[in-house]
Design a protein around this motif. Structure first.
Motif, PDB file in Angstrom:
ATOM      1  N   PHE A  12       2.331   3.809   7.822  1.00  0.00           N
ATOM      2  CA  PHE A  12       3.083   3.395   6.638  1.00  0.00           C
ATOM      3  C   PHE A  12       3.840   4.593   6.064  1.00  0.00           C
ATOM      4  O   PHE A  12       3.300   5.697   5.985  1.00  0.00           O
ATOM      5  N   GLY A  62       1.994   4.605   1.664  1.00  0.00           N
ATOM      6  CA  GLY A  62       2.003   5.380   2.892  1.00  0.00           C
ATOM      7  C   GLY A  62       2.293   6.839   2.645  1.00  0.00           C
ATOM      8  O   GLY A  62       2.134   7.357   1.531  1.00  0.00           O
ATOM      9  N   SER A  63       2.735   7.548   3.688  1.00  0.00           N
ATOM     10  CA  SER A  63       3.178   8.926   3.513  1.00  0.00           C
ATOM     11  C   SER A  63       4.423   8.937   2.629  1.00  0.00           C
ATOM     12  O   SER A  63       5.032   7.903   2.360  1.00  0.00           O
ATOM     13  N   ASN A  99      -5.607   9.051   3.815  1.00  0.00           N
ATOM     14  CA  ASN A  99      -4.879   7.857   3.390  1.00  0.00           C
ATOM     15  C   ASN A  99      -4.721   6.951   4.618  1.00  0.00           C
ATOM     16  O   ASN A  99      -3.895   7.228   5.492  1.00  0.00           O
ATOM     17  N   ALA A 108      -3.412   4.088   5.115  1.00  0.00           N
ATOM     18  CA  ALA A 108      -2.093   3.485   5.324  1.00  0.00           C
ATOM     19  C   ALA A 108      -1.165   4.461   6.036  1.00  0.00           C
ATOM     20  O   ALA A 108      -0.445   4.093   6.973  1.00  0.00           O
ATOM     21  N   ALA A 109      -1.174   5.724   5.600  1.00  0.00           N
ATOM     22  CA  ALA A 109      -0.338   6.737   6.257  1.00  0.00           C
ATOM     23  C   ALA A 109      -0.816   6.999   7.682  1.00  0.00           C
ATOM     24  O   ALA A 109      -0.001   7.163   8.598  1.00  0.00           O
ATOM     25  N   TRP A 144      -7.922  -1.605   9.260  1.00  0.00           N
ATOM     26  CA  TRP A 144      -8.108  -0.245   8.753  1.00  0.00           C
ATOM     27  C   TRP A 144      -9.533  -0.017   8.246  1.00  0.00           C
ATOM     28  O   TRP A 144     -10.029   1.092   8.296  1.00  0.00           O
ATOM     29  N   ASP A 193       4.870   0.116   1.271  1.00  0.00           N
ATOM     30  CA  ASP A 193       5.099  -0.883   2.308  1.00  0.00           C
ATOM     31  C   ASP A 193       4.150  -2.058   2.111  1.00  0.00           C
ATOM     32  O   ASP A 193       3.032  -1.902   1.617  1.00  0.00           O
ATOM     33  N   SER A 219       0.846  -1.180   0.000  1.00  0.00           N
ATOM     34  CA  SER A 219       0.000   0.000   0.000  1.00  0.00           C
ATOM     35  C   SER A 219       0.887   1.237   0.000  1.00  0.00           C
ATOM     36  O   SER A 219       2.110   1.141   0.125  1.00  0.00           O
ATOM     37  N   HIS A 231      -3.915  -5.877   8.269  1.00  0.00           N
ATOM     38  CA  HIS A 231      -3.955  -4.432   8.076  1.00  0.00           C
ATOM     39  C   HIS A 231      -5.282  -4.014   7.438  1.00  0.00           C
ATOM     40  O   HIS A 231      -5.952  -3.075   7.906  1.00  0.00           O
ATOM     41  N   HIS A 267      -0.322   9.464  -1.694  1.00  0.00           N
ATOM     42  CA  HIS A 267      -0.674  10.116  -0.428  1.00  0.00           C
ATOM     43  C   HIS A 267      -0.887  11.614  -0.632  1.00  0.00           C
ATOM     44  O   HIS A 267      -1.850  12.193  -0.096  1.00  0.00           O
TER      45      HIS A 267
END
Length: 326
Positions: free
Chosen positions: A244, A221-222, A237, A239-240, A258, A248, A219, A254, A227
């Motif tokens: 993440f 992340g930042s 986002n 993941a961020a 989430w 990642d 996924s 996860h 993102h």
């Protein structure tokens, strides 16, 4: 023009390099370069507008361009797309192999029409007689080194962009290298306006849509362009949010924890429905709010993946997805 003796010398160096790699004990060989080792450092540094022009790339080496270049070579899909967004297509004489891939290329029609070489090996690039070569920062050192030894200006270009602003800045860098400053400024302005208008699409007072980008086993992340696009659009986002950074690996745990409201993924041309069906059948994804509400969005990869001015299409596609057509 490149002379035959120089081509022969370069060919001999390539063969010698291959022999050394075969016979040298592994313990004595240099460690492989880490992917994107220069991405967080060595920002582009450009000289004046007159010629010769100087540009220092991601490897901190300066390329000197004596006159406005007429023949340009790109060795990465990202720089292919930057060039074709700015430069008359007949001046692009070399591209990455991705440019010819029907399932993903954004420049397929242009390369089919103008037939640039696939710029994978040193000898072929030299035969194209380039005025400047744009080589990705993550590429092995041998090809750029051989080209530089042959007197060809090589600019090691960033190809990973964590923000839309960094894409816009790179448009101007490529325009400087190509001698197309005015056209680059026009393209940068177009890109900026697409982003600005998309960023104003979120209805006032509505909660941020909770979105997960899905790339098969990872996924976003930042510190990724995905993102930053969600940030501009006023979306979250997930993941961020959960720590993440970069690209990642994402697990079923996860995804379930989430519980995103939207899942966005990519597919090759012609395979959008196949990928959507597989995602819906995925046990973890099937348990999410996104699946329950039918909010699993699959975009063709030529829209989903670009790290170039073509990312404007992803900005608009995500704005349409989250907030309806403009």
């Amino acid at each position: 023009m490149v002379n035959r003796s120089l081509l022969a010398l370069v060919g001999a160096l390539v063969v010698a390099s291959a022999v050394v790699l075969r016979v040298t004990p592994e313990s004595l060989l240099p460690e492989p370069e880490r992917p994107f080792r220069w991405q967080a450092s060595a920002p582009a540094r450009l000289g004046g507008l007159s010629y010769p022009r100087n540009a220092t790339g991601a490897d901190s080496v300066t390329a000197t361009i004596d006159a406005p270049p007429r023949r340009l070579v790109s060795q990465a899909s990202s720089t292919d797309e930057f060039l074709y967004s700015i430069v008359p297509p007949e001046r692009v004489v070399g591209v990455s192999d991705v440019a010819y891939m029907e399932r993903i290329s954004n420049v397929l029609e242009l390369v089919r029409q103008y037939q640039p070489i696939v710029a994978l090996d040193t000898e072929r690039i030299l035969r194209a007689d380039p005025d400047v070569v744009l080589s990705p920062a993550e590429m092995r050192l041998d090809v750029p080194a051989l080209l530089r030894a042959a007197g060809v200006p090589v600019y090691r270009a960033q190809t990973m962009f964590p923000t839309l602003e960094s894409v816009e800045a790179q448009i101007r860098v490529i325009g400087y290298l190509a001698g197309e400053d005015a056209r680059a400024e026009e393209e940068a302005g177009r890109f900026h306006e697409v982003v600005r208008l998309a960023g104003a699409r979120k209805p006032s007072g509505t909660p941020a849509p909770r979105v997960m980008g899905f790339g098969g086993v990872y996924s976003y992340g930042s510190e990724t362009l995905f993102h930053d696009i969600l940030r501009v659009l006023g979306a979250e986002n997930v993941a961020a949010t959960h720590g993440f950074i970069g690209y990642d690996r994402v697990t079923d745990e996860h995804i379930v924890r989430w519980n995103p409201e939207w899942i966005v993924a990519g597919a090759d041309r012609g395979h959008v429905e196949d990928v959507r069906a597989r995602l819906m059948a995925h046990p973890a994804i099937g348990a999410t709010t996104a699946a329950r509400l039918g909010q699993i969005v699959v975009l063709e990869n030529h829209v989903f993946l670009p790290l170039s001015p073509f990312a404007a299409e992803l900005v608009e596609a995500l704005a349409d997805t989250l907030y309806g057509p403009a």
